[in-house]
Scaffold this motif. Structure first.
Motif, PDB file in Angstrom:
ATOM      1  N   LEU A 151      46.349 -26.153  -2.909  1.00  0.00           N
ATOM      2  CA  LEU A 151      44.818 -25.577  -2.448  1.00  0.00           C
ATOM      3  C   LEU A 151      44.622 -26.928  -1.807  1.00  0.00           C
ATOM      4  N   GLU A 152      44.650 -28.082  -2.334  1.00  0.00           N
ATOM      5  CA  GLU A 152      44.500 -29.114  -1.877  1.00  0.00           C
ATOM      6  C   GLU A 152      44.873 -29.780  -1.279  1.00  0.00           C
TER       7      GLU A 152
ATOM      8  N   ILE B 188      44.495 -22.113   9.620  1.00  0.00           N
ATOM      9  CA  ILE B 188      44.261 -22.709   8.693  1.00  0.00           C
ATOM     10  C   ILE B 188      43.777 -22.478   7.548  1.00  0.00           C
ATOM     11  N   GLN B 189      42.851 -22.061   7.761  1.00  0.00           N
ATOM     12  CA  GLN B 189      42.155 -21.168   7.068  1.00  0.00           C
ATOM     13  C   GLN B 189      41.890 -19.992   6.399  1.00  0.00           C
ATOM     14  N   SER B 190      43.155 -19.187   6.932  1.00  0.00           N
ATOM     15  CA  SER B 190      43.084 -17.646   6.393  1.00  0.00           C
ATOM     16  C   SER B 190      44.121 -18.756   5.682  1.00  0.00           C
ATOM     17  N   ARG B 191      44.897 -19.108   5.547  1.00  0.00           N
ATOM     18  CA  ARG B 191      45.949 -20.061   4.557  1.00  0.00           C
ATOM     19  C   ARG B 191      46.010 -20.039   3.753  1.00  0.00           C
ATOM     20  N   ILE B 192      44.684 -20.588   3.465  1.00  0.00           N
ATOM     21  CA  ILE B 192      43.829 -21.132   2.137  1.00  0.00           C
ATOM     22  C   ILE B 192      43.101 -20.413   1.218  1.00  0.00           C
ATOM     23  N   GLU B 193      42.462 -19.125   2.242  1.00  0.00           N
ATOM     24  CA  GLU B 193      41.880 -18.469   2.101  1.00  0.00           C
ATOM     25  C   GLU B 193      42.899 -16.992   0.755  1.00  0.00           C
TER      26      GLU B 193
ATOM     27  N   HIS C  84      46.235 -16.598  -5.643  1.00  0.00           N
ATOM     28  CA  HIS C  84      46.748 -17.436  -7.185  1.00  0.00           C
ATOM     29  C   HIS C  84      44.689 -17.701  -7.945  1.00  0.00           C
ATOM     30  N   ARG C  85      44.620 -16.258  -8.068  1.00  0.00           N
ATOM     31  CA  ARG C  85      42.898 -16.255  -7.974  1.00  0.00           C
ATOM     32  C   ARG C  85      41.884 -17.921  -8.075  1.00  0.00           C
ATOM     33  N   LEU C  86      41.907 -18.702  -7.237  1.00  0.00           N
ATOM     34  CA  LEU C  86      41.054 -19.297  -7.128  1.00  0.00           C
ATOM     35  C   LEU C  86      40.130 -19.947  -6.874  1.00  0.00           C
ATOM     36  N   PRO C  87      39.503 -20.967  -7.742  1.00  0.00           N
ATOM     37  CA  PRO C  87      37.225 -20.144  -6.794  1.00  0.00           C
ATOM     38  C   PRO C  87      37.199 -20.578  -5.628  1.00  0.00           C
TER      39      PRO C  87
END
Length: 85
Positions: free
Chosen positions: A17-18, A70-75, A81-84
């Motif tokens: 994610l980072e 890129i934003q779609s990949r982040i989301e 992975h149920r990340l905040p």
């Protein structure tokens, strides 16, 4: 997780994610620099205002598409992975 020294070890999912967030920031910075370069070239007379407007419109559209991808990949990664946020 934390080790004996009390430092927090990031999960592979958080590390990815980072990495994606860094990719977004780098791309956004590159787009800003390109935008500034175009403005400088217009100021020097290399392009007419009309040419610059056309180039700028194409540039903005492609930039939004890249950042959106890129934003779609982040989301998707966050959701998978149920990340905040």
């Amino acid at each position: 997780m934390s080790d004996d020294l009390g430092t927090v070890e990031e999960s592979p999912e958080q590390v990815e994610l980072e990495r994606l967030k860094d990719e977004y920031r780098r791309q956004n910075k590159a787009l800003d620099q390109s935008r500034e370069m175009l403005e400088e070239e217009v100021a020097t007379g290399r392009y007419t205002e009309e040419e610059a407007d056309e180039m700028s419109a194409r540039f903005e559209e492609s930039g939004r598409e890249m950042l959106g991808e890129i934003q779609s990949r982040i989301e998707a990664h966050r959701a998978a992975h149920r990340l905040p946020n």
